[in-house]
Design a protein around this motif. Structure first.
Motif, short mmCIF file in Angstrom:
data_model
loop_
_atom_site.label_atom_id
_atom_site.label_comp_id
_atom_site.label_asym_id
_atom_site.label_seq_id
_atom_site.Cartn_x
_atom_site.Cartn_y
_atom_site.Cartn_z
N ALA A 13 0.93 -1.23 0.02
CA ALA A 13 -0.15 0.16 0.06
C ALA A 13 0.94 1.13 0.07
CB ALA A 13 -0.91 -0.02 1.11
N ALA A 14 0.46 2.03 -0.77
CA ALA A 14 1.23 3.51 -1.17
C ALA A 14 0.43 4.53 -0.61
CB ALA A 14 2.31 3.59 -2.23
N PHE A 15 0.73 5.67 -0.06
CA PHE A 15 -0.01 6.93 0.26
C PHE A 15 0.69 8.03 -0.67
CE2 PHE A 15 -1.78 10.70 2.40
CZ PHE A 15 -3.20 10.74 2.01
N ASP A 16 0.21 8.91 -1.54
CA ASP A 16 0.97 9.88 -2.32
C ASP A 16 2.37 9.44 -2.75
OD1 ASP A 16 -1.16 11.54 -2.04
OD2 ASP A 16 -0.48 12.43 -0.36
N LEU A 53 -12.58 9.57 1.17
CA LEU A 53 -11.91 10.40 -0.05
C LEU A 53 -10.52 10.20 -0.46
CD1 LEU A 53 -12.71 13.03 -1.59
CD2 LEU A 53 -11.86 14.30 -0.01
N ASP A 54 -9.60 9.52 0.63
CA ASP A 54 -8.20 9.30 0.22
C ASP A 54 -8.32 8.19 -0.86
OD1 ASP A 54 -7.09 11.09 1.82
OD2 ASP A 54 -6.89 9.71 3.25
N VAL A 55 -9.05 7.25 -0.83
CA VAL A 55 -9.42 5.98 -1.66
C VAL A 55 -9.75 6.51 -2.86
CG1 VAL A 55 -10.03 3.91 -1.87
CG2 VAL A 55 -9.45 4.70 0.56
N VAL A 56 -10.92 7.04 -3.09
CA VAL A 56 -11.62 7.37 -4.31
C VAL A 56 -10.93 8.40 -5.14
CG1 VAL A 56 -13.87 6.55 -3.51
CG2 VAL A 56 -13.06 9.00 -3.44
N SER A 57 -9.95 9.16 -4.32
CA SER A 57 -9.27 10.15 -5.03
C SER A 57 -7.73 9.64 -5.69
CB SER A 57 -8.86 11.42 -4.04
OG SER A 57 -7.88 11.03 -3.30
N GLY A 58 -7.74 8.55 -5.29
CA GLY A 58 -6.48 7.88 -5.78
C GLY A 58 -5.12 7.98 -5.02
N ARG A 59 -5.13 8.82 -4.11
CA ARG A 59 -4.09 8.98 -3.14
C ARG A 59 -3.63 7.69 -2.46
NH1 ARG A 59 -4.68 14.00 0.75
NH2 ARG A 59 -2.52 13.83 0.60
N LEU A 60 -4.49 6.69 -2.24
CA LEU A 60 -4.21 5.45 -1.70
C LEU A 60 -4.02 4.35 -2.61
CD1 LEU A 60 -3.34 3.56 0.89
CD2 LEU A 60 -5.98 3.34 1.22
N VAL A 61 -3.15 3.68 -2.94
CA VAL A 61 -3.09 2.68 -3.97
C VAL A 61 -2.51 1.35 -3.37
CG1 VAL A 61 -2.10 2.04 -6.16
CG2 VAL A 61 -2.67 4.30 -5.90
N VAL A 62 -3.21 0.40 -3.39
CA VAL A 62 -2.89 -1.06 -3.34
C VAL A 62 -2.33 -1.85 -4.45
CG1 VAL A 62 -3.25 -3.00 -1.92
CG2 VAL A 62 -4.37 -0.90 -1.18
N LYS A 63 -1.03 -2.27 -4.53
CA LYS A 63 -0.59 -3.12 -5.51
C LYS A 63 -0.22 -4.42 -5.15
CE LYS A 63 0.74 0.65 -8.35
NZ LYS A 63 1.92 1.52 -8.93
N ALA A 64 -0.19 -5.56 -6.06
CA ALA A 64 0.35 -6.86 -5.79
C ALA A 64 1.61 -6.83 -6.81
CB ALA A 64 -0.50 -7.93 -6.37
N GLN A 65 2.75 -7.16 -6.13
CA GLN A 65 4.01 -7.32 -6.86
C GLN A 65 4.53 -8.50 -6.96
OE1 GLN A 65 6.38 -4.36 -4.64
NE2 GLN A 65 5.39 -2.56 -5.74
N CYS A 66 5.00 -8.93 -7.85
CA CYS A 66 5.70 -10.48 -8.05
C CYS A 66 7.15 -10.24 -8.90
CB CYS A 66 4.67 -11.15 -8.48
SG CYS A 66 5.71 -12.91 -8.65
N GLY A 67 8.10 -10.13 -8.13
CA GLY A 67 9.21 -9.84 -9.24
C GLY A 67 9.22 -8.18 -9.60
N ASP A 68 9.87 -8.14 -10.68
CA ASP A 68 9.60 -6.95 -11.19
C ASP A 68 8.28 -6.47 -12.17
OD1 ASP A 68 9.64 -8.44 -13.56
OD2 ASP A 68 11.09 -7.62 -14.66
N ARG A 69 6.84 -7.47 -11.85
CA ARG A 69 5.77 -6.90 -12.29
C ARG A 69 4.91 -6.62 -11.04
NH1 ARG A 69 3.81 -12.18 -14.07
NH2 ARG A 69 5.08 -12.92 -12.44
#
Length: 412
Positions: A13-16, A53-69
């Motif tokens: 998870a990343a914020f800004d 609002l943090d979520v729908v504005s795109g400030r908070l992003v959650v990603k799945a990472q595997c290697g360089d993908r």
């Protein structure tokens, strides 16, 4: 992500842009495959709290990472709708949301009955406050979002996921036909288009036809013994009345008349000229299911048949069953009418949704069914209840769904 061992995947998870939390998948749930192409579960604890609002504005992003993908993880359409509503409440926390009191609205209701309405010019393309609908041309309101993320269904490419869903729908319909044939019954199926499909020229959106799912499904099923195209009644629309209500996602009386005539042509063709002879000769006004999304008492002009138009079919009409399940919601509602003055002696059982509904208005397909069939049953359900079929032994079983629900495959 491609199919990988869950142990190689990290959820970040990343914020800004700054990392605020990280986790690894902790298990799997096969039921998740109904809504996503992965079955991994995880619990993510972050170093700070967030607002909707943090979520729908795109400030908070959650990603799945595997290697360089990596791949961004998305909320379900339902969850995103809930978050958007919460974000709006946050934005409007210091603003009084109610423009009119109930007393204000009650004071003008009498004018609605007399047709004392006035046109108001609003910009076409204006979205509703929750972002789920827009104002189109000629006063039409259109659903674009909601729990089924409707607009995204038109933008999805024809990929393996879409083709897989089409295969599953075709298989389901084929199974229903086999089940009916084994019982000595007839079976028909239809999929009705969205208002956004039928009146897309009024929506001012980049929509060149039905959603990808419906296009592919119609292509596969047109010409089969059991499928009644839901698109054909609207292909060359010539009536002066629009096929959908202005402030609603549902059919007008003229639209329902056209769809019902298409079904009747396959069920009992002698009904078609009788159905087409019904004239729309009364006018009233009512709000629609899209009115509330704009916070305004927006009304539809409803043109429908008077009782005189169906007087020959009303004398023996009686509702003999009205069942509402104890749980809130529509699924499981059941209605049954008998009518010894109906022009068709057939017994018809329909499994469908709000396009059939309770039959109290000619925009409801059940209104037409109860007037034209000797016995007409409607079960509000996406699945076919074979126990009910065996109990009632109808002459014909009809399945009905609508374009926005094609992402959900029923069990039966």
């Amino acid at each position: 992500m491609d199919a990988q061992d869950n142990r190689d995947v990290r959820v970040v998870a990343a914020f800004d842009g700054a990392p605020v939390g990280e986790a690894s998948p902790s298990g799997s749930r096969k039921d998740l495959l109904k809504v996503t192409d992965q079955d991994a579960t995880f619990s993510l604890r972050c170093s700070r709290g967030f607002t909707a609002l943090d979520v729908v504005s795109g400030r908070l992003v959650v990603k799945a990472q595997c290697g360089d993908r990596e791949k961004a993880l998305r909320f379900t359409a339902h969850d995103l709708t809930v978050l958007k509503k919460a974000a709006l409440k946050e934005l409007n926390a210091d603003v009084t949301p109610a423009l009119w009191s109930p007393a204000d609205l009650d004071a003008v209701k009498a004018r609605v009955k007399t047709g004392s309405m006035t046109p108001v010019l609003l910009p076409a393309g204006l979205p509703s406050p929750d972002g789920s609908a827009i104002i189109g041309l000629r006063g039409h309101l259109f659903l674009t979002g909601g729990s089924n993320s409707l607009l995204s269904q038109y933008q999805a490419p024809v990929d393996d996921a879409v083709l897989s869903r089409v295969d599953r729908w075709v298989d389901l319909f084929a199974q229903r036909q086999e089940q009916c044939e084994a019982r000595g019954l007839r079976y028909l199926q239809t999929v009705l288009p969205e208002k956004l499909t039928a009146l897309r020229a009024d929506a001012l959106l980049q929509i060149d036809g039905p959603s990808r799912l419906l296009q592919e499904l119609e292509s596969r099923l047109r010409g089969t013994d059991f499928y009644v195209s839901g698109l054909e009644p609207f292909d060359q629309w010539s009536s002066e009345d629009d096929p959908f209500l202005m402030a609603d996602t549902h059919l007008s009386a003229a639209g329902a008349q056209s769809v019902f005539a298409a079904l009747a042509a396959r069920i009992d063709p002698q009904l078609v000229p009788l159905i087409e002879a019904i004239r729309m000769d009364e006018v009233r006004y009512a709000t629609g299911d899209l009115s509330g999304r704009f916070g305004l008492p927006i009304y539809s002009r409803i043109v429908e048949p008077s009782e005189d138009q169906v007087s020959a079919y009303r004398g023996g009409l009686e509702m003999v069953e009205k069942h509402f399940p104890p749980e809130n919601g529509s699924i499981g509602r059941r209605f049954r009418w008998v009518n010894d003055t109906a022009p068709s002696a057939l017994k018809v059982l329909v499994f469908g949704n709000s396009f059939f509904s309770i039959g109290d208005f000619a925009g409801s397909l059940s209104w037409w069914g109860k007037h034209f069939f000797r016995e007409f049953h409607f079960q509000w359900a996406p699945d076919v209840d074979w126990a009910l079929v065996d109990e009632l032994r109808p002459d014909i079983v009809v399945g009905q769904t609508v374009e926005r629900f094609l992402g959900r495959i029923p069990e039966a």
